[in-house]
Write a protein that holds these residues in place. Structure first.
Motif, PDB file in Angstrom:
ATOM      1  N   THR A   8      23.189  28.635 -38.870  1.00  0.00           N
ATOM      2  CA  THR A   8      23.205  28.960 -40.286  1.00  0.00           C
ATOM      3  C   THR A   8      22.088  30.265 -40.592  1.00  0.00           C
ATOM      4  OG1 THR A   8      23.523  26.343 -40.462  1.00  0.00           O
ATOM      5  CG2 THR A   8      22.494  27.585 -42.346  1.00  0.00           C
ATOM      6  N   TRP A   9      21.019  30.184 -39.865  1.00  0.00           N
ATOM      7  CA  TRP A   9      20.117  31.412 -40.383  1.00  0.00           C
ATOM      8  C   TRP A   9      20.964  32.529 -40.118  1.00  0.00           C
ATOM      9  CZ3 TRP A   9      18.283  35.524 -38.252  1.00  0.00           C
ATOM     10  CH2 TRP A   9      17.360  36.519 -38.979  1.00  0.00           C
ATOM     11  N   TRP A  10      21.898  33.031 -39.068  1.00  0.00           N
ATOM     12  CA  TRP A  10      22.516  33.913 -38.801  1.00  0.00           C
ATOM     13  C   TRP A  10      23.675  34.451 -39.685  1.00  0.00           C
ATOM     14  CZ3 TRP A  10      21.487  38.242 -36.321  1.00  0.00           C
ATOM     15  CH2 TRP A  10      22.631  39.052 -36.139  1.00  0.00           C
ATOM     16  N   HIS A  11      24.404  33.319 -40.109  1.00  0.00           N
ATOM     17  CA  HIS A  11      25.444  33.445 -41.157  1.00  0.00           C
ATOM     18  C   HIS A  11      24.898  33.687 -42.483  1.00  0.00           C
ATOM     19  CE1 HIS A  11      28.369  32.798 -38.183  1.00  0.00           C
ATOM     20  NE2 HIS A  11      28.154  31.538 -38.168  1.00  0.00           N
ATOM     21  N   GLY A  25       9.570  26.072 -60.997  1.00  0.00           N
ATOM     22  CA  GLY A  25      10.416  26.932 -61.732  1.00  0.00           C
ATOM     23  C   GLY A  25      10.814  28.245 -61.318  1.00  0.00           C
ATOM     24  N   ALA A  26      11.821  28.626 -60.693  1.00  0.00           N
ATOM     25  CA  ALA A  26      12.247  29.930 -60.101  1.00  0.00           C
ATOM     26  C   ALA A  26      13.700  30.097 -60.104  1.00  0.00           C
ATOM     27  CB  ALA A  26      11.623  30.303 -59.148  1.00  0.00           C
ATOM     28  N   SER A  27      14.088  31.308 -59.983  1.00  0.00           N
ATOM     29  CA  SER A  27      15.638  31.637 -59.589  1.00  0.00           C
ATOM     30  C   SER A  27      15.718  32.376 -58.456  1.00  0.00           C
ATOM     31  CB  SER A  27      16.349  32.305 -60.617  1.00  0.00           C
ATOM     32  OG  SER A  27      15.564  33.761 -61.008  1.00  0.00           O
ATOM     33  N   ARG A  28      14.542  32.605 -57.767  1.00  0.00           N
ATOM     34  CA  ARG A  28      14.501  33.468 -56.474  1.00  0.00           C
ATOM     35  C   ARG A  28      13.360  32.838 -55.376  1.00  0.00           C
ATOM     36  NH1 ARG A  28      14.505  39.690 -57.677  1.00  0.00           N
ATOM     37  NH2 ARG A  28      12.836  39.000 -58.851  1.00  0.00           N
ATOM     38  N   GLY A  29      13.526  33.378 -54.342  1.00  0.00           N
ATOM     39  CA  GLY A  29      12.327  33.110 -53.298  1.00  0.00           C
ATOM     40  C   GLY A  29      12.810  31.928 -52.275  1.00  0.00           C
ATOM     41  N   LEU A  30      12.089  31.813 -51.235  1.00  0.00           N
ATOM     42  CA  LEU A  30      12.267  30.721 -50.318  1.00  0.00           C
ATOM     43  C   LEU A  30      11.949  29.220 -50.832  1.00  0.00           C
ATOM     44  CD1 LEU A  30      10.814  32.454 -47.240  1.00  0.00           C
ATOM     45  CD2 LEU A  30      13.218  32.193 -47.711  1.00  0.00           C
ATOM     46  N   GLY A  31      11.038  28.981 -51.882  1.00  0.00           N
ATOM     47  CA  GLY A  31      11.039  27.812 -52.465  1.00  0.00           C
ATOM     48  C   GLY A  31      12.332  27.521 -53.172  1.00  0.00           C
ATOM     49  N   TYR A  32      12.635  28.307 -53.820  1.00  0.00           N
ATOM     50  CA  TYR A  32      13.974  28.071 -54.692  1.00  0.00           C
ATOM     51  C   TYR A  32      15.075  27.560 -53.881  1.00  0.00           C
ATOM     52  CZ  TYR A  32      18.124  29.197 -57.450  1.00  0.00           C
ATOM     53  OH  TYR A  32      19.194  29.214 -57.918  1.00  0.00           O
ATOM     54  N   MET A  33      15.119  28.575 -52.696  1.00  0.00           N
ATOM     55  CA  MET A  33      16.304  28.174 -51.935  1.00  0.00           C
ATOM     56  C   MET A  33      16.242  26.951 -51.300  1.00  0.00           C
ATOM     57  SD  MET A  33      17.263  31.111 -48.928  1.00  0.00           S
ATOM     58  CE  MET A  33      18.938  30.731 -48.023  1.00  0.00           C
ATOM     59  N   MET A  34      15.182  26.490 -50.743  1.00  0.00           N
ATOM     60  CA  MET A  34      14.856  25.265 -50.108  1.00  0.00           C
ATOM     61  C   MET A  34      15.264  24.037 -51.084  1.00  0.00           C
ATOM     62  SD  MET A  34      11.408  25.223 -47.870  1.00  0.00           S
ATOM     63  CE  MET A  34      10.657  26.287 -48.724  1.00  0.00           C
ATOM     64  N   LEU A  35      14.965  24.242 -52.401  1.00  0.00           N
ATOM     65  CA  LEU A  35      15.297  23.246 -53.176  1.00  0.00           C
ATOM     66  C   LEU A  35      16.768  23.188 -53.689  1.00  0.00           C
ATOM     67  CD1 LEU A  35      12.557  23.267 -56.257  1.00  0.00           C
ATOM     68  CD2 LEU A  35      13.133  21.528 -54.694  1.00  0.00           C
ATOM     69  N   LYS A  64      22.579  20.571 -47.987  1.00  0.00           N
ATOM     70  CA  LYS A  64      22.684  21.667 -47.090  1.00  0.00           C
ATOM     71  C   LYS A  64      21.555  21.620 -46.021  1.00  0.00           C
ATOM     72  CE  LYS A  64      26.181  24.785 -49.270  1.00  0.00           C
ATOM     73  NZ  LYS A  64      26.402  25.964 -49.855  1.00  0.00           N
ATOM     74  N   THR A  65      21.201  20.618 -45.311  1.00  0.00           N
ATOM     75  CA  THR A  65      19.934  20.603 -44.643  1.00  0.00           C
ATOM     76  C   THR A  65      19.670  21.635 -43.723  1.00  0.00           C
ATOM     77  OG1 THR A  65      20.102  18.057 -44.997  1.00  0.00           O
ATOM     78  CG2 THR A  65      18.626  18.827 -43.535  1.00  0.00           C
ATOM     79  N   ASP A  66      20.552  22.134 -43.000  1.00  0.00           N
ATOM     80  CA  ASP A  66      20.330  23.252 -42.153  1.00  0.00           C
ATOM     81  C   ASP A  66      20.038  24.706 -42.679  1.00  0.00           C
ATOM     82  OD1 ASP A  66      22.803  23.410 -43.504  1.00  0.00           O
ATOM     83  OD2 ASP A  66      24.044  24.038 -41.985  1.00  0.00           O
ATOM     84  N   LEU A  67      20.424  24.677 -43.757  1.00  0.00           N
ATOM     85  CA  LEU A  67      19.910  25.980 -44.627  1.00  0.00           C
ATOM     86  C   LEU A  67      18.537  25.618 -45.223  1.00  0.00           C
ATOM     87  CD1 LEU A  67      20.464  28.813 -45.852  1.00  0.00           C
ATOM     88  CD2 LEU A  67      21.438  27.580 -47.920  1.00  0.00           C
ATOM     89  N   MET A  68      18.297  24.550 -45.476  1.00  0.00           N
ATOM     90  CA  MET A  68      16.835  24.344 -45.921  1.00  0.00           C
ATOM     91  C   MET A  68      15.932  24.369 -44.663  1.00  0.00           C
ATOM     92  SD  MET A  68      15.224  20.682 -47.678  1.00  0.00           S
ATOM     93  CE  MET A  68      15.507  19.892 -46.169  1.00  0.00           C
ATOM     94  N   PHE A  69      16.248  23.785 -43.729  1.00  0.00           N
ATOM     95  CA  PHE A  69      15.523  24.193 -42.400  1.00  0.00           C
ATOM     96  C   PHE A  69      15.305  25.620 -42.215  1.00  0.00           C
ATOM     97  CE2 PHE A  69      15.645  19.588 -41.645  1.00  0.00           C
ATOM     98  CZ  PHE A  69      14.366  19.384 -40.841  1.00  0.00           C
ATOM     99  N   ALA A  70      16.400  26.426 -42.349  1.00  0.00           N
ATOM    100  CA  ALA A  70      16.616  27.865 -41.787  1.00  0.00           C
ATOM    101  C   ALA A  70      15.239  28.630 -43.056  1.00  0.00           C
ATOM    102  CB  ALA A  70      17.781  28.373 -42.030  1.00  0.00           C
ATOM    103  N   ALA A  71      15.503  28.103 -44.170  1.00  0.00           N
ATOM    104  CA  ALA A  71      14.568  28.667 -45.027  1.00  0.00           C
ATOM    105  C   ALA A  71      13.053  28.378 -44.767  1.00  0.00           C
ATOM    106  CB  ALA A  71      14.739  28.803 -46.522  1.00  0.00           C
ATOM    107  N   LEU A  98      11.802  27.405 -41.700  1.00  0.00           N
ATOM    108  CA  LEU A  98      11.244  28.119 -40.411  1.00  0.00           C
ATOM    109  C   LEU A  98      11.012  29.551 -40.961  1.00  0.00           C
ATOM    110  CD1 LEU A  98      13.563  26.442 -38.114  1.00  0.00           C
ATOM    111  CD2 LEU A  98      11.200  25.774 -38.361  1.00  0.00           C
ATOM    112  N   THR A  99      11.866  30.029 -41.742  1.00  0.00           N
ATOM    113  CA  THR A  99      11.516  31.639 -42.165  1.00  0.00           C
ATOM    114  C   THR A  99      10.183  31.621 -42.713  1.00  0.00           C
ATOM    115  OG1 THR A  99      13.929  31.959 -42.219  1.00  0.00           O
ATOM    116  CG2 THR A  99      12.330  33.583 -43.398  1.00  0.00           C
ATOM    117  N   LEU A 100       9.931  30.744 -43.645  1.00  0.00           N
ATOM    118  CA  LEU A 100       8.587  30.681 -44.466  1.00  0.00           C
ATOM    119  C   LEU A 100       7.390  30.542 -43.124  1.00  0.00           C
ATOM    120  CD1 LEU A 100       6.928  30.725 -47.119  1.00  0.00           C
ATOM    121  CD2 LEU A 100       7.348  28.107 -47.145  1.00  0.00           C
ATOM    122  N   GLY A 101       7.726  29.574 -42.488  1.00  0.00           N
ATOM    123  CA  GLY A 101       6.488  29.462 -41.382  1.00  0.00           C
ATOM    124  C   GLY A 101       6.453  30.766 -40.595  1.00  0.00           C
TER     125      GLY A 101
END
Length: 258
Positions: free
Chosen positions: A40-43, A193-203, A210-217, A219-222
């Motif tokens: 998922t991260w790669w795609h 409150g945001a429209s961009r960023g990894l936190g927004y993407m996880m939410l 889309k749990t796989d995308l949430m994990f990808a975001a 892990l990227t943050l970590g």
């Protein structure tokens, strides 16, 4: 060789994660396996990179501003007894307030743009930097201070020429701690409150299951937090005499050249 234990621990964690998913047979929307997360991260690498740049900018700005304010506050507290009486209790009180409670207020005041997230990061790291540097300034070896007073040095010269150099290792510790905390502040701001960023993407990914995308975001943050911490460790190494001397010794060791 220093990275080998971290690599081994990471591989072990990934293998354990995959084993749990395989043995329990959990649905992918509950706990995806590491291979699925990697796919998922790669795609979605371009989308993740776009949001990572936003969060990275918030974190770096927050880290810089928070560190500067923390250093200035610690110097002021060390130089002024009145400031210690009036300001220090307020700083301690602010740390008793939950950060999540402040995030909506900051969003209301500063809007949904960049600066509400930057200010959240500042709030997260300001106190650790201030506290660590102030403790270092107040723990100057007594012998140094006695010698300076015997030579009739002024309080300002004692501060800048004795206390500050002696407190630099403490400042380095505070900055290294801040590098770990800064991403937390930015992501909390993005959650509110945001429209961009990894936190927004996880939410967004969590809301769409889309749990796989949430994990990808996540892990990227970590990974970004780890890289930021490593960078701060390298930048602050000259502030810690033992580490600086150790680095010079390794560079000068025989047999390390071409």
């Amino acid at each position: 060789m220093k990275a080998l234990p971290a690599v081994v621990a990471s591989l072990f964690a990934l293998a354990l994660w995959q084993a749990i998913v395989t043995v329990t047979g959990l649905p992918k929307f509950i706990l995806p396996g590491p291979l699925q997360v990697a796919e998922t991260w790669w795609h979605n690498r371009a989308l993740i990179a776009e949001h990572t740049l936003v969060t990275a900018l918030e974190v770096i700005l927050g880290l810089g501003i928070g560190a500067a304010l923390g250093i200035a506050t610690a110097l002021h507290l060390a130089a002024s007894r009145t400031a210690r009486v009036l300001i220090r209790p307020i700083l301690v009180f602010t740390q008793a307030l939950p950060v999540f409670a402040l995030a909506p207020i900051l969003t209301l005041w500063l809007g949904f743009g960049l600066w509400s997230k930057v200010f959240m990061a500042v709030l997260i790291i300001y106190f650790p930097v201030t506290s660590a540097f102030f403790d270092g300034l107040m723990r100057t070896p007594k012998g140094y201070l006695d010698l300076a007073r015997t030579m009739q040095a002024s309080p300002s010269r004692i501060l800048w020429h004795i206390r500050v150099p002696a407190a630099l290792p403490s400042l380095a510790s505070g900055l290294r701690l801040a590098a770990v905390y800064a991403p937390i502040g930015a992501v909390i701001g993005e959650w509110v409150g945001a429209s961009r960023g990894l936190g927004y993407m996880m939410l967004l990914a969590n809301g769409r299951a889309k749990t796989d995308l949430m994990f990808a975001a996540m892990l990227t943050l970590g990974l970004f937090a780890i890289l930021l911490h490593v960078a701060i460790v390298r930048l602050t190494r000259p502030l810690v005499p033992e580490e600086a001397n150790g680095a010079r010794t390794r560079q000068a060791a025989p047999g390390t050249g071409p």
